[in-house]
Write a protein that holds these residues in place. Sequence first.
Motif, PDB file in Angstrom:
ATOM      1  N   ASP A 168      19.545  75.896  34.295  1.00 17.79           N
ATOM      2  CA  ASP A 168      19.876  77.047  33.445  1.00 17.79           C
ATOM      3  C   ASP A 168      21.372  77.334  33.415  1.00 17.79           C
ATOM      4  N   TYR A 169      21.851  77.689  32.240  1.00 15.51           N
ATOM      5  CA  TYR A 169      23.192  78.206  32.052  1.00 15.51           C
ATOM      6  C   TYR A 169      23.101  79.716  31.810  1.00 15.51           C
ATOM      7  N   ILE A 170      24.187  80.408  32.059  1.00 14.92           N
ATOM      8  CA  ILE A 170      24.265  81.851  31.845  1.00 14.92           C
ATOM      9  C   ILE A 170      25.220  82.096  30.686  1.00 14.92           C
ATOM     10  N   THR A 171      24.721  82.804  29.699  1.00 17.72           N
ATOM     11  CA  THR A 171      25.483  83.011  28.479  1.00 17.72           C
ATOM     12  C   THR A 171      25.509  84.501  28.137  1.00 17.72           C
ATOM     13  N   TRP A 172      26.643  84.967  27.677  1.00 13.26           N
ATOM     14  CA  TRP A 172      26.775  86.368  27.266  1.00 13.26           C
ATOM     15  C   TRP A 172      27.122  86.430  25.786  1.00 13.26           C
ATOM     16  N   THR A 205      30.400  79.597  39.738  1.00 11.78           N
ATOM     17  CA  THR A 205      31.734  80.109  40.103  1.00 11.78           C
ATOM     18  C   THR A 205      32.285  81.012  39.023  1.00 11.78           C
ATOM     19  N   LYS A 206      33.451  80.701  38.532  1.00  7.00           N
ATOM     20  CA  LYS A 206      34.114  81.614  37.601  1.00  7.00           C
ATOM     21  C   LYS A 206      34.532  80.878  36.341  1.00  7.00           C
ATOM     22  N   LEU A 261      33.665  85.489  33.590  1.00  7.46           N
ATOM     23  CA  LEU A 261      32.278  85.472  34.047  1.00  7.46           C
ATOM     24  C   LEU A 261      32.273  85.007  35.492  1.00  7.46           C
ATOM     25  N   PHE A 262      31.742  85.858  36.359  1.00  2.00           N
ATOM     26  CA  PHE A 262      31.679  85.556  37.779  1.00  2.00           C
ATOM     27  C   PHE A 262      30.238  85.254  38.157  1.00  2.00           C
ATOM     28  N   ARG A 313      23.616  82.039  42.300  1.00  2.00           N
ATOM     29  CA  ARG A 313      23.415  82.128  40.856  1.00  2.00           C
ATOM     30  C   ARG A 313      22.313  83.110  40.459  1.00  2.00           C
ATOM     31  N   LYS A 314      21.926  83.985  41.348  1.00  4.83           N
ATOM     32  CA  LYS A 314      20.862  84.930  41.012  1.00  4.83           C
ATOM     33  C   LYS A 314      21.379  86.144  40.262  1.00  4.83           C
TER      34      LYS A 314
END
Lengths: 112, 116
Positions: free
Chosen positions: A31-35, A53-54, A62-63, A68-69
């Motif tokens: 999974d990737y985290i996207t805003w 990471t950052k 994005l930190f 990664r939770k």
Amino acid sequence: LAKTTQPISMDSYEGQEVNITCSHNNIATNDYITWYQQFPSQGPRFIIQGYKTKVTNEVASLFIPADRKSSTLSLPRVSLSDTAVYYCLVGDGLEYGNKLVFGAGTILRVKS
Amino acid sequence: EAGVTQFPSHSVIEKGQTVTLRCDPISGHDNLYWYRRVMGKEIKFLLHFVKESKQDESGMPNNRFLAERTGGTYSTLKVQPAELEDSGVYFCASSQEWRPNTGELFFGEGSRLTVL
């Protein structure tokens, strides 16, 4: 698809740094985290994406901690025009033809 | 470069009528998505085209909705017959084929549908 939890709303003042935290306890390895950001009467607009990471771009940082939770979107020195809904999305970045799962988002109100 | 454009921006129809929404993706984007937000709910995925083929239509609510993408360019979403619960904002998004998984979709401004 991992479920995300973020605050319903936040208030800030012009010139302040705003940090919006998103919880995604069930995030998977791929999974990737996207805003995304959404203004009234407009479609969502990609802000930033990261895996660990950052990550920093011209708009935000994005930190992402080691487990990664969770992740934190940081907006430096906000202005009135940053008033919008901010969505945190988590999904498999390796599947062809990804589809995004939007939650309720965080309503950010910037005051003068 | 032109962004994703949608037409109409707002449509008001009566229950039982037909409405067709159109989306023009960014030129060169093979991936085209439809999403919608009904009143008070979250933005939900409807379907995904890769060029002219439907890659995933798992989000389509029922057979009153028909999406097409002729020639792999623009797409239409037809609702026939429209019901009250179809009211909401329909968003179209596109992304480049060569990097389909960066998470960066380009959204249009949406087509607001009001069914009376």
